[in-house]
Structure formats: structure tokens, C-alpha cells
Design a protein around this motif. Structure first.
Motif: not given
Lengths: 262, 274
Positions: B2-3, B9-11, B14-17, B261-263
Motif C-alpha cells: 500500500r505504501r 515519485s515511485f508510482m 513505475v508508470v513511465l518506465s 528514488d522511490g525504491l
């Protein structure tokens, strides 16, 4: 009674950081001429304040570090200064319980594999089912259920983790257990449980125990003999009751006088 | 979990990658046109219905070139980071295990030597010896990635090896390599993945730089860097030709940095919920 563990004139010092590039390297000596003998089935308590060299002594006794001088003998055989490979045959007979139960279990390893690790080395041919049975038996013996097997250390409290650490130490049925401040990181209410567990297991497994602590009350409760350490040296050594009732050295008297009275 | 979903920025990363990866995968089976096909009459067309993002000075379709360029960029990142990560991990863990020994000193000082030169300069130097080309560019970028990973692996491994659970493993009778594999590697993996994501972005940037200089991807294989170089000549007549590959580079670097960064935030044990 035969002697199971013997320390003969152990010395260990550590280099201090250089004060300048041309300054001579200085050393602090952590263990400085320690000798004692532990009889089979007995409990030896080692007390002393922080920095007295207790933990270094523990690491020397189990062979995690080598002394610069002197030797450690297990059942009459020298074990100090041997490489990891040469030590392997006696490894599973000498185990250790660490002070911090949060650092002594790999956070990324399931309890099953943490406890199984010594077993995998000692009995590599063990069938997975038998291995599992042994581990479950040991878990139950330390007061945890089968449900603990697939969980990770962070899902347990400090006391439960220490039980897991004890299960790991005893899974190969060692003859000698070195406990380095095994309860000082735990809540007082949990301390007594863990101490009693250790005593029960000592009887059941016929263990000899070296118990290291700064808590004189605990050492008095557990030990047959006591060694008092200060600055890497043994200040006084004796049978527990004799030492506590009639301490010969001023330092021992100071320590005893500093014990909280309940 | 959930986090992860509530970490902006992680999401975005993820979407861009994922989008970039999708474009690269699609380019394997389909592009609007053959990216190498020249149509001189159609040269320098502005974006429109036939050519969505226009054509370059030889009449090649920009969308198709960008798509295949994405595939090349990802491949460079993958191989270069894979090479740097693998070699860096092995060397770093070895150095950590034999900390303070001659091996440790020799390894780390020679890696410092590589580290002392600016990354792209090292790559140019290596390519001068090996000759230009996509494969050599991957190796060159991989080589300057080694010290980055090795240093981090060594530091992290030293931290892990000071833990009591490693002492317990030694008492259990585990050998050096079994300890490195069973305890050290799993405990430094998170950190290395974060670093890999950041290095991936840098590798894409480096490939674009090398191709811009003409020593990376060779024609007719399209590359964002070389598209930029080609567009330079026509900057006043068709400025969009430079904007598109530039945006592709910027977007992918952003994507993998955000991901890293998100990771880092998500894998940080201090922030981990118990």
C-alpha cells in the motif's frame, strides 16, 4: 569432573586509529593474561563493567577471534588460532548466544533456515522432513510453536527472538554454550523466563555454560563459579557463594556494594 | 504494498518506465514505418497524419526511429548495468571479505583509478581503443559502472559482516562463500537494486552522449543521441527534430531516477513498517 574448557594466559589487543600518519600505532588491550578452567556441567559466570573485556573474551573462547598469546583448549585440544576450516569439526560442539537478539538473526532469513543453518553444516545429509522435525522439536523446546517456522525475525519480540537464537545454538547439541549478556537487552519480566529456560536446557542437554553479564544478581543466581574482570584482567575468582559473601578484592566489594538492593 | 501505491515519485517512475519498456517491446514487432527507409521527397516534414512526429532530413519517420532508439537505449542500460552490477558485486564483496588485505587495497585502489576520470571520458577512452559501435559502447559504459557498484557493495557488505548473525553463521560452520551468498548478498540486494536503477538512467544518458559524438550506436541503427546530432544542422528549419529525441532522453532519465528514488524510500529499513 573433567575440564571441558580451559583458557591459558589469553591476550588480545586492538590497534587504535593512528593519531597522525607518522605517529606510532598504539594499542588498547582488551584481554590481558586471562586463565581459567571450566568443569563439565558447571556454570562459570564472568562479571565486569563495560569495557572490561568480557565480550572479547567470549569471542576468543568460541574461536571467532584468535588470541595474540595464550591458547583456548576444548576437551584438552587446542582450538585457538585454527582456521575456520580446521575448526569445523568442533564448531557444533561450542555455540554462542549473543546479547542483541535484533542483530543475531538474519532479517531476511526465515526462522526455519536460521535455526537449520548449523544443522545443515553439521549433518549435511539430513532429509528435509527429518530436518524440519528436528527444528520443530527444538522450537517447541524453547517455547515456540511450529507456526514460527516460516516467519521472519521482525515478526517476533525480543524475548521470542532470543528463544530462536537459543534454539539455533542448541540444535546441534553442543557441549558448551557461551552466553554473552543474553538477557541484558530484554525487559526485566522476560529476563527471568529466558534465564530459567537456559537453566532447564543446561540440565536437559548436559551443557557447560559460560555466562557473561554485568548484572551481579543474575550471575549469582546462575553460576557455580564466578570470575570478576577489570581492564582485561581477572581481579578475583572463586566459588559463587564464597565470592559474594566474602569478597577478597576491593573492586569486587565495590561491584557488590553497587548492586541494587530490593 | 500500500505504501508503494501511495508513493507518488515511485508510482510515476513505475508508470513511465513501464511505458518506455512497452514502446521498446512494441518496436520489436511493429513500427509505423521502417525506421531506415529514406524518402527524399518527404524530407523534413512537420508532424502530421502520415508521419506523427514528422520526418528527418532523409525523410525517415521520426516515430519509428524513436521507437527503435528506445529499444537500443534500454539494451545499453541493461547490458551496461548488468555488467557493472555483476562485476561490482563480486569485487566489492571480495574486498569486504578480505578487508584490509593486499587484495582489498589493490582492488579498491585500481577501481579508484577508473573512478578518478569522468565517466564519459573513460568511455570515450575505451571506445578509442576498441573502436566505435553499440556493443563496445555497452562494455565501455559497463566498465565505468563497476567502481560505483563495487564501492557500494563493499561498504554495505562490511556493515552486514559486522552483524552478530554473520558471527552466528561462522559459529555454525558456514564457509566464507556460503556466508556471502546466504547472508551478505540478500541483505545488500535492496541497496544494489536502487543503485542499479539510478545507474540505468546514467547509462542511457551516456549512450546518448557517445552516439551524439558518433562513437556509440552506428548508422543505420537509430539512436536518440545521433538523432540529436543530426537535428543540430536543421535546428532553425525543423527545431522539433531536436526536441523529440531530447525529450525521450530526458523522460527516460527522469523515469529511472524516480524509480530509484522511490525504491530507496520503500526499501529503507528505517521506514519499514513493522
Amino acid at each position: 569432573m573433567s575440564v571441558i574448557l580451559e583458557a591459558v594466559d589469553l591476550h588480545r589487543h586492538y590497534p587504535l586509529p593512528r593519531e597522525g600518519i607518522f605517529a606510532r600505532r598504539r594499542h588498547v588491550s582488551a584481554v590481558n593474561g586471562v586463565s581459567f578452567a571450566l568443569e563439565e556441567g558447571k556454570v562459570l559466570g564472568i562479571v565486569g563493567e563495560s569495557g572490561s573485556g568480557k565480550s572479547t573474551l567470549a569471542r576468543l573462547l568460541v574461536g571467532l577471534e584468535a588470541p595474540e598469546k595464550g591458547e583456548v583448549r576444548f576437551l584438552g585440544q587446542r582450538i585457538s588460532g585454527l582456521g575456520d576450516a580446521a575448526l569445523r569439526p568442533v564448531r557444533h560442539q561450542i555455540q554462542m548466544v549473543f546479547q542483541d537478539p535484533f542483530g543475531s538473526l538474519d532479517p531476511r532469513m526465515r526462522v526455519l533456515d536460521s535455526i537449520g543453518e548449523p544443522l545443515d553444516v553439521a549433518e549435511p545429509g539430513l532429509a528435509p522432513e527429518a530436518r524440519r522435525e528436528r527444528i520443530i522439536g527444538m522450537l517447541e523446546r524453547v517455547g515456540l510453536g511450529e507456526g514460527a517456522l516460516t516467519r521472519y525475525p521482525h515478526q517476533f519480540s525480543g524475548g521470542q527472538r532470543q528463544r530462536i537464537a537459543i534454539a539455533r545454538a542448541l540444535i546441534t547439541h553442543p557441549k558448551l554454550l557461551i552466553a554473552d549478556e543474553p538477557v541484558s537487552a530484554l525487559d526485566v519480566s522476560v529476563q527471568a523466563q529466558i534465564l530459567n529456560l537456559l537453566l532447564d536446557l543446561k540440565l536437559e542437554f548436559g551443557l557447560s555454560l559460560v555466562f557473561i553479564s554485568h548484572d551481579l544478581g543474575i550471575v549469582r543466581y546462575l553460576s557455580d563459579r564466578v570470575i570478576v574482570m577489570q581492564n582485561g584482567k581477572i581481579v578475583e575468582e572463586g566459588e559463587t557463594e564464597a565470592l559474594f559473601s566474602a569478597p577478597a578484592e576491593a573492586y569486587t566489594r565495590q561491584l557488590i556494594a553497587a548492586m541494587p538492593k530490593l | 504494498m500500500r505504501r508503494a501505491l501511495s508513493h507518488p515519485s515511485f508510482m510515476i517512475g513505475v508508470v513511465l518506465s513501464a511505458a518506455i519498456l512497452a514502446v521498446a517491446l512494441i518496436s520489436l514487432v511493429w513500427t509505423p514505418y521502417d525506421p531506415g527507409q529514406m524518402r527524399i521527397i518527404m524530407r523534413l516534414k512537420p508532424p502530421g497524419a502520415d508521419f506523427w512526429l514528422g520526418t528527418d532530413q532523409f525523410g525517415r519517420d521520426v516515430v519509428s526511429m524513436l521507437m527503435v532508439g528506445t529499444r537500443n537505449a534500454l539494451m545499453v542500460g541493461l547490458v551496461a548495468v548488468g555488467l557493472g552490477l555483476t562485476a561490482g558485486l563480486v569485487l566489492g564483496m571480495l574486498a569486504a571479505r578480505f578487508q584490509g588485505s593486499f587484495l582489498d587495497e589493490a582492488l579498491m585502489r585500481s577501481l579508484d583509478f577508473v573512478f578518478a576520470f569522468p565517466a564519459v571520458l573513460t568511455a570515450i577512452l575505451i571506445l578509442t581503443f576498441m573502436g566505435p559501435g553499440l556493443a563496445n559502447a555497452m562494455i565501455a559504459i559497463g566498465i565505468f559502472n563497476i567502481p560505483v557498484f563495487a564501492r557500494q557493495a563493499r561498504g554495505a557488505a562490511l556493515q552486514v559482516m559486522a552483524q552478530d548473525y554473520v558471527r552466528a553463521a561462522r559459529l555454525a560452520g558456514c564457509g566464507t562463500f556460503s556466508i556471502l551468498r546466504r547472508h551478505v548478498l540478500p541483505n545488500i540486494a535492496g541497496l544494489m537494486i536502487v543503485q542499479a536503477s539510478t545507474q540505468f538512467a546514467l547509462a542511457i544518458l551516456a549512450e546518448a552522449g557517445l552516439s551524439y559524438l558518433g562513437i556509440g550506436t552506428q548508422p543505420p541503427n537509430p539512436s536518440w543521441g545521433r538523432m540529436l546530432n543530426d537535428a543540430q544542422t536543421f535546428l532553425s528549419r525543423a527545431p522539433l527534430l531536436a526536441i523529440f529525441p531530447g525529450a525521450a532522453i530526458a523522460l527516460s532519465v527522469l523515469a529511472f531516477n524516480l524509480l530509484g528514488d522511490g525504491l530507496r524510500d520503500l526499501l529503507d529499513p528505517r521506514l519499514k513498517e513493522r
